[in-house]
Scaffold this active site. Structure first.
Site, PDB file in Angstrom:
ATOM      1  CB  CYS A 156      -1.488   7.112   2.410  1.00  0.00           C
ATOM      2  SG  CYS A 156      -2.731   6.185   3.316  1.00  0.00           S
ATOM      3  CD  GLU A 200      -2.875  -0.895  -0.079  1.00  0.00           C
ATOM      4  OE1 GLU A 200      -3.008   0.219  -0.619  1.00  0.00           O
ATOM      5  OE2 GLU A 200      -3.391  -1.927  -0.546  1.00  0.00           O
TER       6      GLU A 200
HETATM    7  P1  NAD Z   1       8.977   4.757   3.348  1.00  0.00           P
HETATM    8  O1  NAD Z   1       8.650   4.110   2.055  1.00  0.00           O
HETATM    9  O2  NAD Z   1      10.154   5.648   3.410  1.00  0.00           O
HETATM   10  O3  NAD Z   1       9.208   3.642   4.476  1.00  0.00           O
HETATM   11  C1  NAD Z   1       8.253   2.644   4.738  1.00  0.00           C
HETATM   12  C2  NAD Z   1       8.931   1.471   5.420  1.00  0.00           C
HETATM   13  O4  NAD Z   1       9.786   0.819   4.467  1.00  0.00           O
HETATM   14  C3  NAD Z   1       9.824   1.854   6.595  1.00  0.00           C
HETATM   15  O5  NAD Z   1       9.706   0.888   7.601  1.00  0.00           O
HETATM   16  C4  NAD Z   1      11.224   1.814   5.968  1.00  0.00           C
HETATM   17  O6  NAD Z   1      12.253   1.638   6.900  1.00  0.00           O
HETATM   18  C5  NAD Z   1      11.083   0.623   5.043  1.00  0.00           C
HETATM   19  N1  NAD Z   1      12.054   0.566   3.944  1.00  0.00           N
HETATM   20  C6  NAD Z   1      12.755   1.586   3.392  1.00  0.00           C
HETATM   21  N2  NAD Z   1      13.519   1.122   2.358  1.00  0.00           N
HETATM   22  C7  NAD Z   1      13.279  -0.216   2.287  1.00  0.00           C
HETATM   23  C8  NAD Z   1      13.748  -1.249   1.429  1.00  0.00           C
HETATM   24  N3  NAD Z   1      14.608  -1.010   0.436  1.00  0.00           N
HETATM   25  N4  NAD Z   1      13.271  -2.503   1.608  1.00  0.00           N
HETATM   26  C9  NAD Z   1      12.367  -2.771   2.587  1.00  0.00           C
HETATM   27  N5  NAD Z   1      11.891  -1.830   3.437  1.00  0.00           N
HETATM   28  C10 NAD Z   1      12.326  -0.572   3.284  1.00  0.00           C
HETATM   29  O7  NAD Z   1       7.643   5.522   3.834  1.00  0.00           O
HETATM   30  P2  NAD Z   1       7.428   6.440   5.130  1.00  0.00           P
HETATM   31  O8  NAD Z   1       8.144   7.731   4.949  1.00  0.00           O
HETATM   32  O9  NAD Z   1       7.672   5.653   6.365  1.00  0.00           O
HETATM   33  O10 NAD Z   1       5.848   6.699   5.055  1.00  0.00           O
HETATM   34  C11 NAD Z   1       5.255   7.668   4.236  1.00  0.00           C
HETATM   35  C12 NAD Z   1       4.720   7.031   2.962  1.00  0.00           C
HETATM   36  O11 NAD Z   1       3.809   5.977   3.298  1.00  0.00           O
HETATM   37  C13 NAD Z   1       3.918   7.986   2.101  1.00  0.00           C
HETATM   38  O12 NAD Z   1       4.244   7.803   0.757  1.00  0.00           O
HETATM   39  C14 NAD Z   1       2.466   7.562   2.366  1.00  0.00           C
HETATM   40  O13 NAD Z   1       1.579   7.884   1.309  1.00  0.00           O
HETATM   41  C15 NAD Z   1       2.621   6.099   2.538  1.00  0.00           C
HETATM   42  N6  NAD Z   1       1.506   5.524   3.290  1.00  0.00           N
HETATM   43  C16 NAD Z   1       0.607   4.767   2.607  1.00  0.00           C
HETATM   44  C17 NAD Z   1      -0.488   4.236   3.272  1.00  0.00           C
HETATM   45  C18 NAD Z   1      -1.483   3.381   2.537  1.00  0.00           C
HETATM   46  O14 NAD Z   1      -2.175   2.612   3.204  1.00  0.00           O
HETATM   47  N7  NAD Z   1      -1.608   3.483   1.236  1.00  0.00           N
HETATM   48  C19 NAD Z   1      -0.651   4.473   4.635  1.00  0.00           C
HETATM   49  C20 NAD Z   1       0.288   5.256   5.300  1.00  0.00           C
HETATM   50  C21 NAD Z   1       1.373   5.770   4.627  1.00  0.00           C
END
Ligand code: NAD
Length: 465
Positions: A268, A234
């Site tokens: 999001c 997501e």
């Molecule tokens: P992010 O993508 O930077 O990080 C998300 C998670 O992924 C963190 O735990 C991070 O440490 C991990 N991560 C980072 N690189 C990785 C890799 N290469 N492999 C595996 N894991 C990795 O996102 P964020 O800054 O924590 O959150 C904000 C984002 O989340 C926004 O884009 C928002 O729209 C989205 N979001 C989406 C929803 C939804 O349900 N659609 C809900 C909440 C937030």
């Protein structure tokens, strides 16, 4: 208890409103630490699965009661660690308790179907857990998102290894403590860390559920596909609110302003684009007034709605996006500045007169910024709403049901909310987006249980015929 057997580094978590307030130091897990946590969880999952529905339901209900007993502490930690306004943080804790209760009962849901056999006997399907669910989560709903993945995974009979955001390790430890008192050992483990820890988890889990940015999510999906492991991701949104001519100006303006700026736009599902249909409307001024009324405040202040951004780099990204919009001819209708003083605050910001293909209108800026667009008719509004690569949620505001239904039918969006804010999620209904917002099956509700289990088809024929 958190399982981080092979440690490699320390993670420090600071409060976004008081950046010198250290919430804690947390050991991060190396790749071998993640593998160890997954191996232990895989061994524990057999006993967990054999507990049966009633056993798993009882444990999840126990976790719900433990969170209930610590609800004020949990809400205060959410406020302190991720800067969520207090009322919203309390709401997130209440939702987290409901999620645990809901999936405790969902553990009893039917796990298969019966088909007519081709000859005498039985033809049935049966859903079974994969083993270890690897969960990777963001910081903005630090209790609800891990739980809306972990609870269905556990209810379906999997063990869970959670890799939370490095911005919210304290909240994840609270979850680990709750589950430690409610579940058999190693059924729920937390591995702290950043991208390396996340990659190691995708490399070792039996099923993967991710929430975060689309850039990271696409990599997670590809990595899981390379191992033939099911994944759901997501990701982001560039959500539009379409305001029709017959929408009530004042209430709609307040609703849209809150959907765009609440929790400093760090959802999001936040409204990023406001599409106003029709000429000569009074909606614009009402929206500006509603946005201006949402001044940033410390998240624990009475009535706070807009707190800080999560970090200094996050604030820099938002301010840079506003500066670029200004340089491209965008007109700042409200906000646009960072207030003086401690904490990563940015004023709720509205911008219009931007070219529709400007990056701020097309790509997600995770903060309190929305663009305003004026269009002549509803078809143009739908076309503009659909013109971005994301398709998470769109809201429609108006009274004429025929027009609302026609527009809803043409939207490329996983969630459509009529006369409701783009923000807000019902944990018992399927959730997910279209286009670049989502990959894989839906989550939440019974869709969550289905994702975390694999179906097998069983034929049973009478012996000797
Ligand atoms: P992010 O993508 O930077 O990080 C998300 C998670 O992924 C963190 O735990 C991070 O440490 C991990 N991560 C980072 N690189 C990785 C890799 N290469 N492999 C595996 N894991 C990795 O996102 P964020 O800054 O924590 O959150 C904000 C984002 O989340 C926004 O884009 C928002 O729209 C989205 N979001 C989406 C929803 C939804 O349900 N659609 C809900 C909440 C937030």
């Amino acid at each position: 208890m958190s399982v981080t057997p092979a440690q490699q580094d320390v993670l420090r978590s600071f409060s976004p409103q008081s950046p010198r307030d250290l919430i804690g130091e947390f050991r991060t897990a190396s790749a071998s630490g993640v593998q160890q946590a997954v191996d232990r969880a895989r061994a524990a999952h057999r006993e967990w699965w054999e507990l049966g529905a009633a056993g798993r339901a009882g444990c999840l209900a126990r976790a719900a009661r433990q969170l209930e007993a610590r609800r004020e502490e949990a809400a205060a930690l959410v406020v302190r660690e991720v800067g969520k306004p207090a009322a919203e943080a309390a709401g997130e804790v209440a939702r987290a308790i409901s999620i645990l209760d809901y999936y405790a009962q969902a553990a009893y849901a039917a796990t298969g179907e019966v088909y007519p056999p081709s000859s005498a006997g039985l033809l049935i399907t049966q859903r079974r857990p994969y083993g270890v669910a690897g969960l990777i989560t963001p910081w903005n709903f630090p209790l609800a998102i891990p739980l809306w993945k972990a609870a269905p995974a556990l209810a379906a009979g999997n063990a869970v290894v959670l890799k939370p955001s490095p911005e919210s390790p304290g909240c994840a430890e609270l979850l680990a403590a709750l589950f430690a008192g409610a579940l058999p050992e190693y059924c729920f483990a937390v591995v702290q860390g950043g991208s390396d820890t996340g990659r190691a988890l995708v490399d070792s889990a039996d099923v993967v559920s991710f929430t975060g940015s689309d850039r990271v999510g696409r990599g997670v999906a590809a990595q899981a596909a390379g191992r033939s492991v099911s994944a759901q991701c997501e990701m982001g949104g560039q959500n539009a609110a379409i305001v029709l001519e017959d929408a009530d100006t004042g209430p709609t303006a307040r609703l849209v302003a809150l959907a765009a700026m609440g929790y400093a736009g760090q959802k999001c599902t936040a409204t990023r684009r406001v599409i106003v249909v029709g000429e000569g409307r009074d909606f614009g001024p009402a929206l500006i007034e509603a946005v201006r009324s949402l001044a940033p405040q410390p998240p624990d202040a009475e009535g706070a709605v807009v707190g800080p951004l999560i970090s200094e780099p996050a604030r820099e990204r938002v301010l840079r996006a506003v500066a670029e919009a200004r340089a491209a001819g965008g007109r700042v209708l409200a906000g646009g500045e960072a207030p003086d003083g401690e904490g990563w605050y940015v004023e709720p910001t509205l911008i219009d007169d931007l070219p529709a293909d400007h990056a701020l209108s097309r790509e997600e800026t995770f903060g309190p910024v929305a663009t305003v667009h004026h269009v002549r008719g509803i078809d143009e509004a739908v076309e503009l709403a659909n013109s971005v690569r994301f398709g998470l949620v769109t809201s429609l505001h108006g009274r004429d049901l025929d027009r609302l239904l026609l527009a809803a039918g043409a939207l490329q969006s996983g969630l459509i909310r009529v006369n409701a804010p783009t923000t807000g999620v019902e944990f018992y209904a399927p959730f997910g987006g279209e286009k670049d917002s989502s990959y894989g099956p839906r989550e939440q509700g019974l869709a969550g249980l289905e994702f975390f289990s694999s179906s097998r088809t069983i034929t049973i024929a009478p012996h000797g015929r």
